[in-house]
Design an enzyme around this catalytic site. Structure first.
Site, PDB file in Angstrom:
ATOM      1  N   GLU A  42       0.837  -1.198   0.000  1.00 21.57           N
ATOM      2  CA  GLU A  42       0.000   0.000   0.000  1.00 21.57           C
ATOM      3  C   GLU A  42       0.877   1.256   0.000  1.00 21.57           C
ATOM      4  O   GLU A  42       1.914   1.293   0.639  1.00 21.57           O
ATOM      5  CB  GLU A  42      -0.883  -0.006   1.252  1.00 21.57           C
ATOM      6  CG  GLU A  42      -1.771   1.228   1.400  1.00 21.57           C
ATOM      7  CD  GLU A  42      -2.535   1.253   2.720  1.00 21.57           C
ATOM      8  OE1 GLU A  42      -3.519   1.997   2.808  1.00 21.57           O
ATOM      9  OE2 GLU A  42      -2.140   0.520   3.659  1.00 21.57           O
ATOM     10  N   LYS A 107      -9.686   2.795  -2.184  1.00 23.02           N
ATOM     11  CA  LYS A 107      -9.899   2.201  -0.861  1.00 23.02           C
ATOM     12  C   LYS A 107     -11.234   2.642  -0.264  1.00 23.02           C
ATOM     13  O   LYS A 107     -11.531   3.829  -0.161  1.00 23.02           O
ATOM     14  CB  LYS A 107      -8.745   2.613   0.053  1.00 23.02           C
ATOM     15  CG  LYS A 107      -8.762   1.973   1.440  1.00 23.02           C
ATOM     16  CD  LYS A 107      -7.533   2.424   2.225  1.00 23.02           C
ATOM     17  CE  LYS A 107      -7.464   1.804   3.607  1.00 23.02           C
ATOM     18  NZ  LYS A 107      -6.275   2.278   4.351  1.00 23.02           N
ATOM     19  N   CYS A 141      -5.619  -2.778   2.852  1.00 19.20           N
ATOM     20  CA  CYS A 141      -5.343  -2.678   4.288  1.00 19.20           C
ATOM     21  C   CYS A 141      -6.589  -2.786   5.183  1.00 19.20           C
ATOM     22  O   CYS A 141      -7.091  -3.877   5.416  1.00 19.20           O
ATOM     23  CB  CYS A 141      -4.564  -1.397   4.559  1.00 19.20           C
ATOM     24  SG  CYS A 141      -3.609  -1.414   6.105  1.00 19.20           S
TER      25      CYS A 141
END
Length: 256
Positions: A42, A107, A141
């Site tokens: 990431e 995200k 994540c």
């Protein structure tokens, strides 16, 4: 049935220095051949910095670099970057093919404990990328903590996570990756970084690839800058899902 050869690059990141990080990954990617997917962590151009998008490399520059690497390695190159877009800053997971086709996922779940939700705009689209006969779900994540978003409607074969997941919660990272594989009857790969960042956060890595039964088929040593390789079997995946079709009894709901 096609297998999928995947490589995860568990590496440290230079804080807020895009060119330095690209040079580092130039070295890591040199000589890699015979892979289908190569995964970077990431925010691989900056580290997990809230101000990264404002001073980040332009998307075109990152995509051009990723395209060149995809052509060099003849593989899909994947990793997330902080970007400034017309609609705001995003933590964007880019997946770039050797031919230049670009897929992206923004995200969805922003890490409020670091005020990510105050600096970045959440994505609202779930994306499935088809590549060499495999259906890949890209996730970033903190998304890992929210199983509904990764719910497998028999629409993907591999859930691919990139992360800057801190060492104090490494047990959560390991357990949740395994849980996502078991509950979704899919392969799961998680590429995390190592080292320390400009906020004083420490990362131990624990990058790994897990099969649909929850077995770890490749894992990286903690705190080590390293590369791990795994080969995924479509035949084994289909056989398991046919012999143990728990997915057919899943509760009928969806949020997207």
């Amino acid at each position: 049935m096609p297998g999928l050869k995947i490589t995860l690059l568990q590496q440290p990141l230079v804080w807020m220095d895009g060119p330095a990080n690209l040079r580092h990954f130039d070295r890591q990617l040199e000589g890699i051949t015979g892979r289908d997917v190569i995964v970077l962590p990431e925010m691989f151009t900056s580290g997990f910095a809230m101000e990264a998008a404002a001073s980040s490399l332009a998307q075109d520059d990152v995509v051009n670099w990723m395209t060149a690497k995809a052509q060099q390695c003849n593989a899909l190159i994947a990793g997330s970057v902080a970007l400034q877009t017309e609609s705001g800053s995003v933590n964007r997971f880019l997946l770039v093919e050797p031919g230049g086709t670009v897929h992206f996922y923004d995200k969805r779940h922003l890490f409020r404990m670091a005020d990510e939700h105050l600096h970045y705009k959440a994505g609202n689209a779930r994306v499935i990328v088809e590549w060499r006969g495999w259906r890949i779900l890209p996730l970033v994540c903190y998304d890992l903590r929210f199983p509904v978003w990764s719910r497998n409607l028999n629409d993907y074969d591999l859930a691919l996570y990139v992360a800057n997941w801190p060492a104090p919660r490494s047990l959560h990272w390991q357990a949740l990756l395994t849980a996502r594989a078991i509950e979704n009857q899919a392969y799961v790969a998680g590429c995390n970084r190592v080292g320390s960042d400009g906020n004083g956060c420490h990362y131990r890595g624990d990058s790994r690839v897990i099969n649909p039964q929850g077995e770890i088929i490749a894992t990286a040593d903690a705190h080590q800058a390293t590369r791990i390789d795994a080969e995924l079997s479509m035949a084994a995946l289909r056989e398991y899902r046919e012999k143990f079709p728990a997915w057919q009894d899943a509760d009928e709901f969806r949020l997207w």
